[in-house]
Each structure stands twice: as C-alpha cells, then as structure tokens.
Write a protein that holds these residues in place. Structure first.
Motif, PDB file in Angstrom:
ATOM      1  N   ILE A 190       0.969  -1.156  -0.133  1.00  0.00           N
ATOM      2  CA  ILE A 190      -0.096  -0.081  -0.076  1.00  0.00           C
ATOM      3  C   ILE A 190       0.889   1.137   0.075  1.00  0.00           C
ATOM      4  CG2 ILE A 190      -1.609   1.369   1.631  1.00  0.00           C
ATOM      5  CD1 ILE A 190      -2.779  -1.327   2.163  1.00  0.00           C
ATOM      6  N   GLU A 191       1.883   1.119   0.952  1.00  0.00           N
ATOM      7  CA  GLU A 191       2.554   2.443   0.964  1.00  0.00           C
ATOM      8  C   GLU A 191       3.463   2.855  -0.227  1.00  0.00           C
ATOM      9  OE1 GLU A 191       6.483   4.050   3.252  1.00  0.00           O
ATOM     10  OE2 GLU A 191       5.444   2.287   4.423  1.00  0.00           O
ATOM     11  N   GLU A 192       3.799   1.646  -0.982  1.00  0.00           N
ATOM     12  CA  GLU A 192       4.735   2.146  -2.228  1.00  0.00           C
ATOM     13  C   GLU A 192       3.705   2.238  -3.348  1.00  0.00           C
ATOM     14  OE1 GLU A 192       7.186  -0.786  -5.472  1.00  0.00           O
ATOM     15  OE2 GLU A 192       6.268  -1.600  -3.761  1.00  0.00           O
ATOM     16  N   ARG A 193       2.709   1.906  -3.514  1.00  0.00           N
ATOM     17  CA  ARG A 193       1.807   2.305  -4.500  1.00  0.00           C
ATOM     18  C   ARG A 193       1.150   3.784  -4.081  1.00  0.00           C
ATOM     19  NH1 ARG A 193      -1.282   2.024  -9.446  1.00  0.00           N
ATOM     20  NH2 ARG A 193      -3.507   2.723  -8.915  1.00  0.00           N
ATOM     21  N   VAL A 194       0.913   4.053  -3.054  1.00  0.00           N
ATOM     22  CA  VAL A 194       0.225   5.357  -2.568  1.00  0.00           C
ATOM     23  C   VAL A 194       1.397   6.715  -2.771  1.00  0.00           C
ATOM     24  CG1 VAL A 194      -0.218   6.901  -0.451  1.00  0.00           C
ATOM     25  CG2 VAL A 194      -1.288   4.841  -1.106  1.00  0.00           C
ATOM     26  N   ARG A 195       2.572   6.234  -2.507  1.00  0.00           N
ATOM     27  CA  ARG A 195       3.899   6.993  -2.811  1.00  0.00           C
ATOM     28  C   ARG A 195       3.937   7.430  -4.152  1.00  0.00           C
ATOM     29  NH1 ARG A 195       7.579   4.417  -0.373  1.00  0.00           N
ATOM     30  NH2 ARG A 195       8.254   3.318  -1.986  1.00  0.00           N
ATOM     31  N   ASP A 196       3.891   6.347  -4.979  1.00  0.00           N
ATOM     32  CA  ASP A 196       4.405   6.478  -6.550  1.00  0.00           C
ATOM     33  C   ASP A 196       2.885   7.471  -7.091  1.00  0.00           C
ATOM     34  OD1 ASP A 196       5.830   5.868  -8.761  1.00  0.00           O
ATOM     35  OD2 ASP A 196       4.021   4.713  -9.171  1.00  0.00           O
ATOM     36  N   LEU A 197       1.639   6.993  -6.732  1.00  0.00           N
ATOM     37  CA  LEU A 197       0.647   7.864  -7.232  1.00  0.00           C
ATOM     38  C   LEU A 197       0.759   9.314  -6.800  1.00  0.00           C
ATOM     39  CD1 LEU A 197      -2.404   5.450  -6.507  1.00  0.00           C
ATOM     40  CD2 LEU A 197      -1.777   6.297  -8.633  1.00  0.00           C
ATOM     41  N   ALA A 198       0.977   9.531  -5.707  1.00  0.00           N
ATOM     42  CA  ALA A 198       1.225  10.980  -5.175  1.00  0.00           C
ATOM     43  C   ALA A 198       2.523  11.674  -5.911  1.00  0.00           C
ATOM     44  CB  ALA A 198       1.581  10.859  -3.738  1.00  0.00           C
ATOM     45  N   ARG A 199       3.446  10.776  -6.114  1.00  0.00           N
ATOM     46  CA  ARG A 199       4.642  11.607  -7.004  1.00  0.00           C
ATOM     47  C   ARG A 199       4.172  11.737  -8.211  1.00  0.00           C
ATOM     48  NH1 ARG A 199       7.608   9.405 -10.501  1.00  0.00           N
ATOM     49  NH2 ARG A 199       6.772   7.308 -10.161  1.00  0.00           N
ATOM     50  N   ARG A 200       3.362  11.178  -9.119  1.00  0.00           N
ATOM     51  CA  ARG A 200       2.816  11.431 -10.279  1.00  0.00           C
ATOM     52  C   ARG A 200       1.979  12.494 -10.120  1.00  0.00           C
ATOM     53  NH1 ARG A 200       2.741   5.625 -10.874  1.00  0.00           N
ATOM     54  NH2 ARG A 200       0.576   5.454 -11.167  1.00  0.00           N
ATOM     55  N   LEU A 201       1.200  12.576  -9.255  1.00  0.00           N
ATOM     56  CA  LEU A 201       0.311  13.795  -9.013  1.00  0.00           C
ATOM     57  C   LEU A 201       1.045  15.107  -8.798  1.00  0.00           C
ATOM     58  CD1 LEU A 201      -2.442  14.795  -8.935  1.00  0.00           C
ATOM     59  CD2 LEU A 201      -2.730  14.450  -6.805  1.00  0.00           C
ATOM     60  N   ARG A 202       2.064  15.012  -8.449  1.00  0.00           N
ATOM     61  CA  ARG A 202       2.816  16.333  -8.108  1.00  0.00           C
ATOM     62  C   ARG A 202       3.434  16.733  -9.354  1.00  0.00           C
ATOM     63  NH1 ARG A 202       4.300  13.360  -3.314  1.00  0.00           N
ATOM     64  NH2 ARG A 202       3.364  13.936  -1.563  1.00  0.00           N
ATOM     65  N   THR A 226      -6.498   5.766  -9.679  1.00  0.00           N
ATOM     66  CA  THR A 226      -5.839   5.460 -10.836  1.00  0.00           C
ATOM     67  C   THR A 226      -5.114   6.571 -11.617  1.00  0.00           C
ATOM     68  OG1 THR A 226      -7.854   5.953 -12.357  1.00  0.00           O
ATOM     69  CG2 THR A 226      -7.715   3.521 -11.298  1.00  0.00           C
ATOM     70  N   ASP A 227      -4.344   6.287 -12.555  1.00  0.00           N
ATOM     71  CA  ASP A 227      -3.869   7.444 -13.396  1.00  0.00           C
ATOM     72  C   ASP A 227      -4.796   8.259 -14.120  1.00  0.00           C
ATOM     73  OD1 ASP A 227      -1.442   6.740 -12.662  1.00  0.00           O
ATOM     74  OD2 ASP A 227      -0.774   5.464 -14.372  1.00  0.00           O
ATOM     75  N   GLU A 228      -5.830   7.669 -14.498  1.00  0.00           N
ATOM     76  CA  GLU A 228      -6.783   8.422 -15.226  1.00  0.00           C
ATOM     77  C   GLU A 228      -7.365   9.375 -13.959  1.00  0.00           C
ATOM     78  OE1 GLU A 228      -9.528  10.353 -17.702  1.00  0.00           O
ATOM     79  OE2 GLU A 228      -7.932   8.815 -18.329  1.00  0.00           O
ATOM     80  N   GLU A 229      -7.592   9.089 -12.991  1.00  0.00           N
ATOM     81  CA  GLU A 229      -8.218   9.964 -11.874  1.00  0.00           C
ATOM     82  C   GLU A 229      -7.276  11.028 -11.789  1.00  0.00           C
ATOM     83  OE1 GLU A 229     -11.545   7.286  -9.470  1.00  0.00           O
ATOM     84  OE2 GLU A 229      -9.240   7.003  -8.860  1.00  0.00           O
ATOM     85  N   LEU A 230      -6.048  10.679 -11.695  1.00  0.00           N
ATOM     86  CA  LEU A 230      -5.024  11.814 -11.350  1.00  0.00           C
ATOM     87  C   LEU A 230      -5.116  12.821 -12.645  1.00  0.00           C
ATOM     88  CD1 LEU A 230      -1.775   9.919  -9.883  1.00  0.00           C
ATOM     89  CD2 LEU A 230      -3.953  10.692  -8.957  1.00  0.00           C
ATOM     90  N   ARG A 231      -5.239  12.256 -13.896  1.00  0.00           N
ATOM     91  CA  ARG A 231      -5.168  13.295 -15.044  1.00  0.00           C
ATOM     92  C   ARG A 231      -6.412  13.949 -15.112  1.00  0.00           C
ATOM     93  NH1 ARG A 231      -3.016   8.634 -17.966  1.00  0.00           N
ATOM     94  NH2 ARG A 231      -5.092   7.976 -18.185  1.00  0.00           N
ATOM     95  N   ARG A 232      -7.574  13.471 -14.461  1.00  0.00           N
ATOM     96  CA  ARG A 232      -8.782  14.186 -14.326  1.00  0.00           C
ATOM     97  C   ARG A 232      -8.754  15.366 -13.746  1.00  0.00           C
ATOM     98  NH1 ARG A 232     -14.770  12.670 -12.399  1.00  0.00           N
ATOM     99  NH2 ARG A 232     -15.970  14.272 -13.084  1.00  0.00           N
TER     100      ARG A 232
END
Length: 401
Positions: free
Chosen positions: A288-300, A375-381
């Motif tokens: 979970i930690e790895e996934r969350v950290r990676d999503l947040a990095r991409r969102l930033r 998801t990446d799509e949600e971040l893009r949105r």
C-alpha cells in the motif's frame, strides 16, 4: 500493485466519484459497509446486548487485528470512538508541573496544540516548537539540543494534515527512548498508508482513526500504549470497563490498554473497523505504501506542469497527501469547483496549522490525497480540471506566486 482492479471492484464509491480525499475520509470497501449494516440489523432483530454477546469473539479479534497492524500485542491496544479521544486519553493522563517542557513540531495539528496550551495554562508547563530542517521536516538535531531534565513529553504529528511530508518519527523515537521521555505519536494521517511498526518507531503511545487511510467507519479509532508508560500514568477518566470496583472505598485499574477505554461503544462501527484493518492487512501495508507514494509523486509532477499551480509539499520522505494552490483562485473556490465535477478534495485551513503555514506565509491549501485504489486516469482528471480552472481565471489573483 496488482490488486488495484480488485480493490476498485470491492469499492462501490469508485463508480460514483473521483475520490482524492482519503486523508479526510476514504471510500470504504463493501466488506466494511456490509459488516456494519449486518450488525445493526442483528441489533434490531435481537437487541443490542444479545447482538454484542454473539459478536464477542469478532470484537476481540478487532483488537488483535489492530495489534497486527502495528506489530504490537493485543493488550497494548485500546479501541476508541475517534483518534482525538485516543490521543487525549494519554495526553491528559500525563503529569505536568511548573517549568515542565512539552516539545512538539511545526507541523502539529490545531487540536493537539490547543490541548498543549490548555495544560500549560493549568499547570505552568511550557510548550516549545522544535525547528524544521532545510527540507521542512522536524529537525532532529534541534530536538536533541533542546533535551534536558525538564522535558516531560515529546509529541509530534507523523504526517501533517496540510502536506505530504513524513516526519522522522523513528529518529525522534530513538532519541526519546534514550532520554527516558515519553513519546506520543499522532498517526492520524499515516495509519493505513504507511507501514507502521511501534517497535521501529520507538513510540510510547500512538493514536489513529478508522475513517481515513484505513477505510473504516467514522466514529472509530484506536490507541497503542506501551506497558512501560501504562505503569507510570493513571487515566484521567475511568469507568467499570477500565477499572474494577473492588470494595466500598477501593477500585483497581485495568493493567492493559483497556484502562483508556470506556464501556459503551458503537459495536457495529467497531466491527467495521476490524473489517477495514483486515482488508488492509490482506493487501500488505508495504504494498500500500509503495503504491500510494508512487501515485502522489505522479500527481505532484502533473500539477507542477500546470502554469499558475504551486505544489507546497515538503520533506525528505513524502506520502499520499498533495497540497497546492492555484494563482488567482482561493483554495475554497478550487475545492468547490472540483466537487461540482465529482472530484473530491479538501481544503487545509491555515488556522489548523498556524505553526507551519503561518511561518511559511501560506494561505489555505487545496489538499488532494491519493489511495491505492486511485488510478492514473483519476489523477489526469484532477490535473486537467485544475488546468481548466486556471485558464478560466474567473477570480482575481490574491497574491499566490
């Protein structure tokens, strides 16, 4: 994380909203909602006491599940109705006197600081704010310099409500343990998104809610208290659950962390908390930690590419909370416009983090907090919507640069 599709299938809310407010309340998996509703129906059909008696083994298992989450023993866990109550149960049990020192961090949350100030006013203790280092996290060397025989407590927030940094709790814990000073860790925003281990953290007490990254029901929380601290303090509040009335003029306090509980509780919600913790354990907190950290990095990264958007997260280590401002738009306006499009975020208010946001000259911030089911799509949105709002430029610039 391979379980993302299954997690989304397990989460009905994913089909209705883009939920980026997991530091506020996460979307619960169906098993949590089903568990709560099933017990409420049992209460309606058989009565609350009978339903609780029937659920006694599962209630006991909740304590064990939380213990497994933290690498603790079940007797070190108290179940509460929220994280604030859990934190307060320990803080208000600690003895303070004139000249005693409470050390905290700049990232500290308003509720905790208000408690510090109240106790200082009552007792003559002093509240001191440890400096940040150049990265924005708590400066452990400054903490070390402040340590002396009058320090009675180190209390810090692990992950602040207003940003994505992770304070160096392990280093703080080692320093506190070596000095023999109690260390109270507020894990309100870290439980459920970070892999927590109380032995590695060296904390004497840790508080957390169910509703945030653990994806449990509102009105649930828990408290870890190390035996050595329980031996030194007496709870500020007792009842027939936390203590036994042993004679007309005597009572005996429970020796486990149950000394910080009271008898009445929302049994359905507590069972839901257990279901949420078990769900997180099944996925693995490291995953979970790895996934969350990676999503947040991409969102930033995505937000930084939008002209006029500024990301405000600090720290050497960062997590799933992403805070930002949009030039020309108050954060409340950005938040409301996103909500109209079914994109859930929050606003981190300056008044909730005066030590930090005041020192940095920040206004209220938009807070987007990701979880593993995003998801990446949600971040893009989110990024594309913010970019569109910025282009509209409907509100005059109020000074964000």
């Amino acid at each position: 994380m391979q379980a993302v599709e299954q997690a989304r299938a397990d989460t009905p809310g994913c089909t209705h909203v883009t939920h980026l407010d997991n530091a506020g309340t996460s979307l619960p998996p169906a098993i949590v909602t089903d568990t709560v509703i099933a017990h409420l129906r049992a209460e309606a059909l058989r009565g609350g006491y009978r339903a609780a008696a029937d659920a006694a083994p599962r209630l006991a298992a909740v304590r064990s599940s939380v213990a497994a989450l933290l690498n603790a023993a079940a007797e070190d866990i108290a179940l509460t109705d929220n994280a604030t109550r859990a934190w307060q149960a320990v803080f208000y049990a600690l003895p303070f006197g004139p000249g005693d020192r409470i050390l905290t961090c700049r990232a500290e949350y308003a509720s905790n600081v208000i408690a510090f100030l109240q106790v200082a006013e009552r007792t003559g203790a002093r509240v001191e704010v440890v400096d940040d280092d150049e990265s924005g996290q708590m400066d452990v060397e400054d903490l070390r310099r402040r340590m002396d025989g009058r320090v009675r407590l180190i209390a810090i927030t692990h992950v602040p409500t207003q940003g994505g940094l992770v304070n160096p709790a392990e280093e703080v814990g080692r320093l506190a343990e070596a000095a023999g000073v109690p260390f109270l860790l507020d894990a309100c925003q870290s439980a459920g998104q970070l892999d927590l281990d109380v032995e590695r953290l060296h904390c004497d007490a840790l508080s957390a809610p169910g509703r945030k990254y653990l994806r449990g029901p509102r009105g649930t929380g828990f408290l870890y208290v190390r035996p050595r601290l329980r031996e030194q303090i007496r709870p500020a509040v007792l009842d027939l659950h936390s203590a036994a009335w042993t004679g007309p003029d005597s009572y005996e306090i429970d020796k486990t962390a149950r000394m910080f509980e009271t008898w009445e509780r929302n049994v359905a919600a507590t069972l839901g908390l257990g279901a949420a913790v078990d769900y997180a354990l099944s996925l693995g907190l490291g995953n979970i930690e790895e996934r969350v950290r990676d999503l947040a990095r991409r969102l930033r990264q995505g937000l930084r590419q939008v002209p006029g958007v500024r990301v405000h997260d600090q720290g050497v280590r960062q997590c799933g909370i992403v805070t930002f401002t949009v030039a020309g738009m108050p954060s409340a306006d950005v938040h409301h416009r996103l909500a109209e499009l079914d994109v859930n975020t929050s606003v981190s208010l300056r008044e909730y983090a005066r030590y930090d946001m005041g020192a940095r000259g920040l206004p209220d911030l938009v807070r987007a907090s990701v979880h593993y089911y995003n998801t990446d799509e949600e971040l893009r949105r989110l990024v594309e919507t913010v970019e569109g709002l910025r282009r509209l430029g409907r509100v005059s610039d109020f000074g964000v640069r």
